[in-house]
Design an enzyme around this catalytic site. Structure first.
Site, PDB file in Angstrom:
ATOM      1  N   LYS A  10      -4.391  -9.465  -5.524  1.00  0.00           N
ATOM      2  CA  LYS A  10      -5.727  -9.917  -4.877  1.00  0.00           C
ATOM      3  C   LYS A  10      -6.533  -9.072  -5.307  1.00  0.00           C
ATOM      4  O   LYS A  10      -6.517  -7.621  -5.548  1.00  0.00           O
ATOM      5  CB  LYS A  10      -5.130  -9.677  -3.462  1.00  0.00           C
ATOM      6  N   LYS A  24       0.847  -1.149  -0.146  1.00  0.00           N
ATOM      7  CA  LYS A  24      -0.104   0.064   0.030  1.00  0.00           C
ATOM      8  C   LYS A  24       0.823   1.433   0.067  1.00  0.00           C
ATOM      9  O   LYS A  24       0.537   2.294  -0.647  1.00  0.00           O
ATOM     10  CB  LYS A  24      -1.198   0.008   1.201  1.00  0.00           C
ATOM     11  N   LYS A  59     -10.849  -3.817  -2.674  1.00  0.00           N
ATOM     12  CA  LYS A  59     -11.648  -2.511  -2.961  1.00  0.00           C
ATOM     13  C   LYS A  59     -10.909  -1.346  -3.608  1.00  0.00           C
ATOM     14  O   LYS A  59     -11.709  -0.341  -4.251  1.00  0.00           O
ATOM     15  CB  LYS A  59     -12.411  -2.163  -1.410  1.00  0.00           C
TER      16      LYS A  59
HETATM   17  P1  ATP Z   1      -8.810  -2.355   0.671  1.00  0.00           P
HETATM   18  O1  ATP Z   1      -8.260  -2.420  -0.919  1.00  0.00           O
HETATM   19  O2  ATP Z   1      -9.477  -0.926   1.106  1.00  0.00           O
HETATM   20  O3  ATP Z   1      -7.664  -2.965   1.813  1.00  0.00           O
HETATM   21  P2  ATP Z   1      -9.840  -4.858   0.752  1.00  0.00           P
HETATM   22  O4  ATP Z   1     -10.950  -5.384  -0.294  1.00  0.00           O
HETATM   23  O5  ATP Z   1      -8.660  -5.575   1.098  1.00  0.00           O
HETATM   24  O6  ATP Z   1      -9.785  -3.330   0.617  1.00  0.00           O
HETATM   25  P3  ATP Z   1     -10.691  -5.109   3.570  1.00  0.00           P
HETATM   26  O7  ATP Z   1     -11.634  -4.020   4.284  1.00  0.00           O
HETATM   27  O8  ATP Z   1      -9.108  -4.722   3.729  1.00  0.00           O
HETATM   28  O9  ATP Z   1     -10.849  -5.355   2.298  1.00  0.00           O
HETATM   29  O10 ATP Z   1     -10.699  -6.260   4.199  1.00  0.00           O
HETATM   30  C1  ATP Z   1     -11.921  -6.690   4.634  1.00  0.00           C
HETATM   31  C2  ATP Z   1     -11.974  -8.601   4.739  1.00  0.00           C
HETATM   32  O11 ATP Z   1     -12.160  -8.841   3.306  1.00  0.00           O
HETATM   33  C3  ATP Z   1     -10.812  -9.052   5.351  1.00  0.00           C
HETATM   34  O12 ATP Z   1     -10.936  -9.936   6.111  1.00  0.00           O
HETATM   35  C4  ATP Z   1      -9.884  -9.458   4.117  1.00  0.00           C
HETATM   36  O13 ATP Z   1      -9.110 -10.217   4.513  1.00  0.00           O
HETATM   37  C5  ATP Z   1     -10.950  -9.898   3.389  1.00  0.00           C
HETATM   38  N1  ATP Z   1     -10.523  -9.824   2.011  1.00  0.00           N
HETATM   39  C6  ATP Z   1     -10.160  -8.752   1.318  1.00  0.00           C
HETATM   40  N2  ATP Z   1     -10.022  -9.056  -0.047  1.00  0.00           N
HETATM   41  C7  ATP Z   1     -10.152 -10.395  -0.066  1.00  0.00           C
HETATM   42  C8  ATP Z   1      -9.986 -11.143  -1.477  1.00  0.00           C
HETATM   43  N3  ATP Z   1      -9.435 -10.625  -2.515  1.00  0.00           N
HETATM   44  N4  ATP Z   1     -10.159 -12.509  -1.075  1.00  0.00           N
HETATM   45  C9  ATP Z   1     -10.596 -13.105   0.081  1.00  0.00           C
HETATM   46  N5  ATP Z   1     -10.775 -12.148   1.371  1.00  0.00           N
HETATM   47  C10 ATP Z   1     -10.335 -11.217   1.017  1.00  0.00           C
HETATM   48 MG    MG Z   2      -7.621  -4.564   2.625  1.00  0.00          MG
END
Ligand code: ATP
Ligand code: MG
Length: 330
Positions: free
Chosen positions: A193, A112, A196
């Site tokens: 991965k 990040k 969001k």
């Molecule tokens: P950001 O890019 O803002 O970090 P993010 O998609 O990684 O967003 P988070 O809010 O950081 O989402 O994570 C929320 C939950 O979703 C956590 O438990 C994380 O491990 C899970 N998660 C995030 N991305 C994935 C993915 N690609 N596959 C499975 N689980 C995920």
């Molecule tokens: Mg995340």
């Protein structure tokens, strides 16, 4: 007394199917076996600048998505991190027992930080705040996606270090990953991965995407140069599509193999799209019902915060006493 579960999602964009399969869906399955707390971690979101005029709305949207997924607010507490100041208080105390080197090694911090012109101290401290979120409630189980496993290990290291300096204080939390769907990859780039915060229209299927958009994103997903599914040599894009299908459909490995072996990629994508949409449609219907009732989500959040604040405050008091800090609350 039931053991406690804690987990959270950042209100930092549009929740996607990776968040559902890695986290939310798992929460729904296990919530009744535990005393469950699910948190909208807004203070984590602001470790990277968020459009502030949108953040508040995103917080309630995220809570409504928890409810649409099937979190039962009568049983589980749904709350916003910044509504319970004890998260920030405990984070500071844990910051003081956490070596900077542990934080600089974190994969999420490194990846990040690369995307930022100015890296906030908050981005480095992120895992300490996450440790505080979990340890504040003495949570025994933390259901997350695989990307958070490293932060959970760090949480245990911080807890252990605190316990050895100041005496047994914290429960050691265990990581709970789903068997399938713990790491959903980007549909445009299956080596990254699904996130969001990643840009690009073809990257993710959001939980609130209209079905035709979800279908378009899946039909355009990056695969490889082979024409059909070969389980002996799956490329990362095809493996990801199969994972998404299997996680939503709860199919066994054997059933997956016999059904998809030799299937052309176009047909595979069509079946994945049908499977995803069959889950999104009822989900979105529930979301619309939940958000049509004015004030409902806000009342769930208020109740959640009221229910958990006494637990959080008593942990902060205990930690203050252990560290020799000043507290009037005996
Ligand atoms: P950001 O890019 O803002 O970090 P993010 O998609 O990684 O967003 P988070 O809010 O950081 O989402 O994570 C929320 C939950 O979703 C956590 O438990 C994380 O491990 C899970 N998660 C995030 N991305 C994935 C993915 N690609 N596959 C499975 N689980 C995920
Ligand atoms: Mg995340």
């Amino acid at each position: 007394m039931k053991a406690r579960v804690f987990s959270g999602v950042q209100p930092s964009g549009n929740l996607h199917i990776g968040n559902y399969l890695g986290a939310l869906g798992n929460w729904v399955k296990i919530q009744h076996d535990y005393e469950s707390i699910f948190c909208i971690v807004d203070m984590h979101a602001v470790t990277i600048y968020q459009p502030h005029e949108e953040l508040r709305a995103k917080i309630e949207e995220t809570a409504a998505l928890f409810l649409a997924a099937g979190i039962d607010p009568k049983h589980s507490s749904i709350m916003v991190q910044s509504a319970v100041p004890a998260h920030a208080e405990l984070a500071w105390m844990l910051t003081c027992v956490t070596p900077v080197g542990w934080l600089e090694r974190m994969t999420q911090y490194k990846s990040k930080a690369e995307t930022q012109q100015t890296v906030s101290d908050g981005l480095l401290q992120y895992p300490v705040l996450m440790a505080a979120d979990i340890l504040l409630y003495q949570a025994a189980i933390v259901p997350v996606g695989e990307d958070q496993a490293q932060h959970l290990e760090l949480t245990r290291d911080i807890a252990q270090r605190f316990n050895s300096l100041y005496g047994e204080t914290f429960v050691m939390p265990q990581t709970s990953l789903p068997a399938v769907g713990a790491r959903i990859m980007g549909l445009d780039d299956p080596t990254a991965k699904m996130s969001k915060s990643a840009a690009g229209a073809g990257h993710a299927v959001a939980l609130l995407d209209p079905p035709d958009r979800a279908r378009k994103t899946i039909m355009r997903a990056t695969t490889d140069s082979s024409p059909a599914v070969d389980f002996a040599k799956l490329g990362p894009g095809v493996e990801n599509l199969l994972n998404i299908f299997q996680a939503f459909g709860a199919w066994s490995d054997e059933k997956m193999r016999s059904h998809f072996s030799g299937m052309r990629y176009g047909d595979l994508k069509k079946q994945v799209a049908d499977m995803v949409i069959s889950h999104l449609e009822p989900f979105q219907k529930r979301y619309r019902e939940i958000t049509s009732e004015s004030g409902y989500v806000a009342s769930v959040l208020r109740q959640g915060a009221e229910r958990v604040a006494p637990i959080a405050n008593s942990t902060v008091d205990l930690v203050k006493r252990r560290m020799g800090l000043y507290t009037e609350r005996a």
